[in-house]
Design a protein around this motif. Structure first.
Motif, PDB file in Angstrom:
ATOM      1  N   SER A  84       0.634  -1.242  -0.204  1.00  0.00           N
ATOM      2  CA  SER A  84       0.128   0.054  -0.178  1.00  0.00           C
ATOM      3  C   SER A  84       1.483   1.197   0.132  1.00  0.00           C
ATOM      4  N   GLU A  85       0.208   2.615  -0.116  1.00  0.00           N
ATOM      5  CA  GLU A  85       0.594   3.641   0.049  1.00  0.00           C
ATOM      6  C   GLU A  85       1.808   4.193   1.423  1.00  0.00           C
ATOM      7  N   TYR A  86       0.852   4.030   2.522  1.00  0.00           N
ATOM      8  CA  TYR A  86       1.716   3.887   3.343  1.00  0.00           C
ATOM      9  C   TYR A  86       2.352   2.987   3.565  1.00  0.00           C
ATOM     10  N   ASP A  87       2.120   1.481   3.662  1.00  0.00           N
ATOM     11  CA  ASP A  87       3.031   0.606   3.930  1.00  0.00           C
ATOM     12  C   ASP A  87       4.494   1.238   2.810  1.00  0.00           C
ATOM     13  N   TRP A  97      12.506  10.011   1.978  1.00  0.00           N
ATOM     14  CA  TRP A  97      11.453  10.285   2.518  1.00  0.00           C
ATOM     15  C   TRP A  97      10.384  10.491   0.757  1.00  0.00           C
ATOM     16  N   VAL A 150       4.289  15.057   0.848  1.00  0.00           N
ATOM     17  CA  VAL A 150       2.499  14.027   0.923  1.00  0.00           C
ATOM     18  C   VAL A 150       2.582  14.172  -0.694  1.00  0.00           C
ATOM     19  N   ASN A 204      12.432   4.378   5.499  1.00  0.00           N
ATOM     20  CA  ASN A 204      11.265   3.596   4.723  1.00  0.00           C
ATOM     21  C   ASN A 204      11.499   3.224   3.075  1.00  0.00           C
ATOM     22  N   ILE A 238       7.446  -5.665   7.540  1.00  0.00           N
ATOM     23  CA  ILE A 238       5.955  -4.942   6.882  1.00  0.00           C
ATOM     24  C   ILE A 238       5.168  -6.174   6.870  1.00  0.00           C
ATOM     25  N   THR A 286       4.283  10.821  -6.202  1.00  0.00           N
ATOM     26  CA  THR A 286       3.740   9.150  -5.484  1.00  0.00           C
ATOM     27  C   THR A 286       3.791   8.879  -5.403  1.00  0.00           C
ATOM     28  N   ARG A 287       4.068   7.584  -5.420  1.00  0.00           N
ATOM     29  CA  ARG A 287       5.173   6.039  -5.885  1.00  0.00           C
ATOM     30  C   ARG A 287       5.115   6.373  -6.585  1.00  0.00           C
ATOM     31  N   ARG A 296       5.893   4.104   2.215  1.00  0.00           N
ATOM     32  CA  ARG A 296       6.925   5.583   2.692  1.00  0.00           C
ATOM     33  C   ARG A 296       6.747   5.034   3.738  1.00  0.00           C
ATOM     34  N   ARG A 297       6.028   4.071   5.056  1.00  0.00           N
ATOM     35  CA  ARG A 297       6.072   4.269   6.557  1.00  0.00           C
ATOM     36  C   ARG A 297       7.587   4.072   6.819  1.00  0.00           C
TER      37      ARG A 297
END
Length: 191
Positions: free
Chosen positions: A26-29, A82, A85, A40, A155, A88-89, A31-32
């Motif tokens: 996911s986008e979150y995973d 990092w 916001v 990350n 992850i 994007t990926r 970049r977290r």
């Protein structure tokens, strides 16, 4: 393959391996931050792409013409490590592909003994060859790929370069858990 082709081949393989760490996340995973320093996966891809552009571009008088805002004086600290916001990926994967294409053109155009200058290195080491930079970037990529391996495993448990990676012991999830427990017990036994 000659020496240049061999080095270039391994650089390409490591590029693919690093991008593969993003597959299915996911986008979150992607970049977290997973370490106290904020490391990350998407940031690793962004960083290595940026570095590769510099080493195979600026160092050999072949600038890419691509503006990287995270190098601006007013950029956030470690902004190359990092995804902001607004990034994007897809933006970062496109940067990775752009950097690879630009680097490949430099590698293909120059001989291994072609001279370059790394202006950000100390004077006594800044005069380099394409051979040195190929080895340096292979090392840089492998270093960060190791980080990515660990992050991806944290992850979702995915380990290795691909499913069925022959470099990993073939263990079921239960066998992995038992192995980890035995390692933990061994570590506690000596403390």
């Amino acid at each position: 393959m000659d020496e240049k082709e061999t080095l270039h081949h391994y650089l390409r393989v490591r590029r693919d391996d690093l991008l593969g760490k993003l597959d299915g996340l996911s986008e979150y995973d992607a970049r977290r931050p997973l370490t106290p320093t904020g490391t990350n996966l998407l940031g690793l891809v962004k960083h290595v792409s940026s570095v590769e552009l510099d080493y195979f571009g600026e160092v050999f008088g072949r600038p890419s013409g691509r503006h990287l805002p995270w190098y601006d004086d007013d950029a956030s600290p470690d902004a190359d490590m990092w995804a902001a916001v607004g990034e994007t990926r897809d933006d970062i994967v496109e940067l990775h592909r752009f950097a690879a294409a630009h680097s490949d053109a430099t590698i293909e155009a120059l001989a291994l003994d072609a001279d370059g200058v790394v202006p950000w290195w100390p004077e006594e080491r800044r005069h380099v060859t394409l051979h040195q930079i190929l080895v340096h970037m292979l090392s840089e990529r492998a270093h960060h790929l190791g980080h990515a391996d660990i992050l991806r495993e944290l992850i979702d448990g995915t380990a290795g370069q691909r499913p069925g990676d022959p470099n990993l012991s073939p263990r079921s999830p239960e066998e992995r858990a038992a192995h980890r427990a035995s390692l933990e017990a061994a570590a506690r036994a000596v403390s």
